[in-house]
Design an enzyme around this catalytic site. Structure first.
Site, short mmCIF file in Angstrom:
data_model
loop_
_atom_site.label_atom_id
_atom_site.label_comp_id
_atom_site.label_asym_id
_atom_site.label_seq_id
_atom_site.Cartn_x
_atom_site.Cartn_y
_atom_site.Cartn_z
N LEU A 240 2.12 -18.71 10.16
CA LEU A 240 1.55 -19.88 9.49
C LEU A 240 2.63 -20.61 8.71
O LEU A 240 2.63 -21.84 8.62
CB LEU A 240 0.40 -19.46 8.55
CG LEU A 240 -0.25 -20.65 7.86
CD1 LEU A 240 -1.04 -21.50 8.84
CD2 LEU A 240 -1.14 -20.20 6.71
N TYR A 241 3.56 -19.84 8.15
CA TYR A 241 4.68 -20.46 7.45
C TYR A 241 5.38 -21.46 8.37
O TYR A 241 5.60 -22.63 8.02
CB TYR A 241 5.68 -19.38 6.99
CG TYR A 241 6.99 -19.94 6.53
CD1 TYR A 241 7.08 -20.70 5.37
CD2 TYR A 241 8.16 -19.73 7.27
CE1 TYR A 241 8.30 -21.22 4.95
CE2 TYR A 241 9.38 -20.25 6.86
CZ TYR A 241 9.43 -21.00 5.70
OH TYR A 241 10.63 -21.53 5.30
N ALA A 242 5.73 -20.97 9.58
CA ALA A 242 6.41 -21.83 10.55
C ALA A 242 5.55 -23.03 10.91
O ALA A 242 6.04 -24.17 11.02
CB ALA A 242 6.75 -21.03 11.80
N THR A 244 3.35 -24.53 9.04
CA THR A 244 3.33 -25.55 7.97
C THR A 244 4.65 -26.32 7.92
O THR A 244 4.67 -27.50 7.59
CB THR A 244 3.04 -24.93 6.57
OG1 THR A 244 4.06 -23.99 6.24
CG2 THR A 244 1.67 -24.29 6.53
N LYS A 245 5.75 -25.66 8.27
CA LYS A 245 7.04 -26.37 8.29
C LYS A 245 7.07 -27.36 9.45
O LYS A 245 7.58 -28.47 9.33
CB LYS A 245 8.20 -25.37 8.39
CG LYS A 245 8.47 -24.65 7.07
CD LYS A 245 8.97 -25.62 6.01
CE LYS A 245 9.27 -24.96 4.70
NZ LYS A 245 9.69 -25.92 3.66
#
Ligand SMILES: O=C(O)[C@H]1O[C@H](OP(=O)(O)OP(=O)(O)OC[C@H]2O[C@@H](n3ccc(=O)[nH]c3=O)[C@H](O)[C@@H]2O)[C@H](O)[C@@H](O)[C@@H]1O
Length: 429
Positions: A240-242, A244-245
């Site tokens: 999810l981090y990726a 959002t980026k």
């Protein structure tokens, strides 16, 4: 046959009379209840009014007296910190200034005479005392840090009111690949909602600043074409981090397209070094090795070692500064685009991936201690097996040229770590 009168008014003797009495009573009751209601309404209005004025008092009080932003003194600190002290210098708003990369970039800009105003929310994703120590370091170089969140539109508008920032270096974010499974909403809050709030503020500012911001190597996700080039697929994020980026890259494109904001996105590859992030492997491994605690080393399928294109902080700073220096101006004003503006994306990596076990043995060498390693198969928590940057675009456009290899960079990190945490000869002092 009942008369009409009886039809209309029931026949029971005295009823009409009774009724008139009742009506009379009701009228009085009604009148008295209306006046009661009126009084109640007056009371409620008064109560609401005093509540609202109390609220605004608290609000202005918190802004101007006790809270971390607002007020004449605060404005003076912001203005002084943002003052440019070289010819053709910049005034830069650095978000996430008390973060790892934010601290280093702020110092570099200040040293060459740019005006720098920092912004940080000092959240507790990792030890806030480290952030406070970075803040103290920045303060000692006359860099003022506003305590606030990029989601605070009023505060951002005020900042742009006080300083006409030429550039925004947007580094505030919820970082960490694996933590996204624990706290997904913090990623949406900072990396998406916060980004949009910041872009809105930039779009409304007059003049509009040029924006350089931190994307991530993680956007390459399941891409297995090496080395990773900016034109490779980034539509298969593994965390999810990726995601959002990646969303941030699309969102900034929109603001560039509609409002003429000049935008440069930087895909950082596993940045490490002094004043680093305690949640990252090289940092937590160092802590555990020194404390005699075991470390968990992940391995890929078929026991293949994981690898990262570890990039030293000083090289990243050069890439950030180079991006600011080459950023074209935003073209919009009054929230309207006046012409096409620059939109760029660069990899900032080291171009020489190192395996995680190799990183551990370099740490062991510098710490002069052996790690207790638990080798574990990489859990399906957003990790990717390797990263490897192609940096030819950044080299060409920014003059970006990383010079510090992991061996040297980790030595600098370990030296800082031992001094910061007061170690002497491998033991806490
Ligand atoms: O390049 C990036 O874009 C990203 O780099 C790092 O993410 P990561 O490369 O996963 O960095 P670490 O968390 O320090 O992990 C480095 C390596 O160590 C491994 N690792 C991590 C933790 C652990 O306990 N054991 C372990 O073997 C990981 O699997 C990975 O291969 C940062 O944490 C992200 O914020 C950043 O966006």
């Amino acid at each position: 046959m009942p008369s009409l009168e009886e039809e209309l008014f029931p026949s029971t003797p005295g009823k009409f009379k009774d009724r008139s009495h009742t009506m009379n009573r009701q009228f009085h009751r009604c009148f008295s209840s209306t006046s009661t209601m009126f009084l109640w309404a007056l009371f409620l209005i008064a109560l609401t009014a005093s509540y609202l004025s109390f609220q605004s008092f608290v609000d202005s009080g918190s802004r101007y007296f006790s809270s971390s932003w607002g007020g004449l003194h605060w404005e003076k600190q912001v203005r002084t910190s943002g003052q440019i002290r070289r010819q053709h210098g910049f005034s830069v708003l650095v978000t996430g200034a008390a973060g790892f990369v934010g601290t280093h970039v702020s110092l570099a800009l200040k040293k060459r005479g740019d005006g720098v105003v920092g912004l940080d929310n000092f959240n507790n994703y990792y030890d806030p005392s480290l952030k406070k120590a970075r803040k103290a370091l920045l303060n000692s170089h006359d860099i003022f840090i506003v305590e606030g969140d990029v989601n605070d539109a009023r505060m951002l508008a005020k900042l742009f009111d006080v300083v006409a920032f030429s550039h925004v270096m947007h580094l505030a974010a919820q970082a960490g690949v694996r933590y996204a499974m624990e706290n997904p909403h913090s990623y949406v809050h900072s990396n998406i909602a916060g980004l949009v709030t910041l872009l809105e503020a930039c779009k409304n500012a007059d003049p509009q600043p040029a924006i350089v911001w931190a994307s991530s190597s993680s956007v390459y996700g399941l891409n297995d074409k090496v080395p990773f080039s900016e034109s490779d697929r980034t539509d298969r994020p593994a965390s999810l981090y990726a995601a959002t980026k990646k969303a941030g890259e699309e969102i900034t494109h929109t603001y560039n397209h509609i409002y003429g904001l000049s935008v440069t996105g930087l895909r950082f590859f596993t940045v490490y070094g002094p004043w680093g992030r305690p949640d990252m492997a090289y940092f937590s491994f160092t802590r555990n090795i020194l404390q005699g605690k075991p470390i968990t080393v992940y391995r890929g399928k078929n026991k293949v070692d994981l690898a990262r294109d570890f990039t030293y902080i000083d090289d990243i700073v050069k890439g950030c500064v180079g991006s600011l220096d080459t950023a074209g101006k935003s073209t919009g004003s009054g929230g309207k685009k006046r012409g096409p503006a620059m939109h760029r994306i660069f990899n900032l990596g080291n171009t020489s991936p190192v395996t995680v076990p190799m990183m551990v043995s370099i740490l062991e060498k510098h710490l002069k201690m052996k790690a207790k390693k638990n080798l574990v198969e990489m859990p399906g928590n957003g990790d990717v097996p390797f990263t490897h940057a192609n940096i030819s675009l950044a080299r060409r456009e920014l003059g970006y040229k990383p010079t510090i290899q992991l061996e040297v960079g980790l030595k600098k990190f370990v030296r800082w770590y031992l001094s910061y945490y007061h170690y002497s000869h491998g033991k806490p002092m």
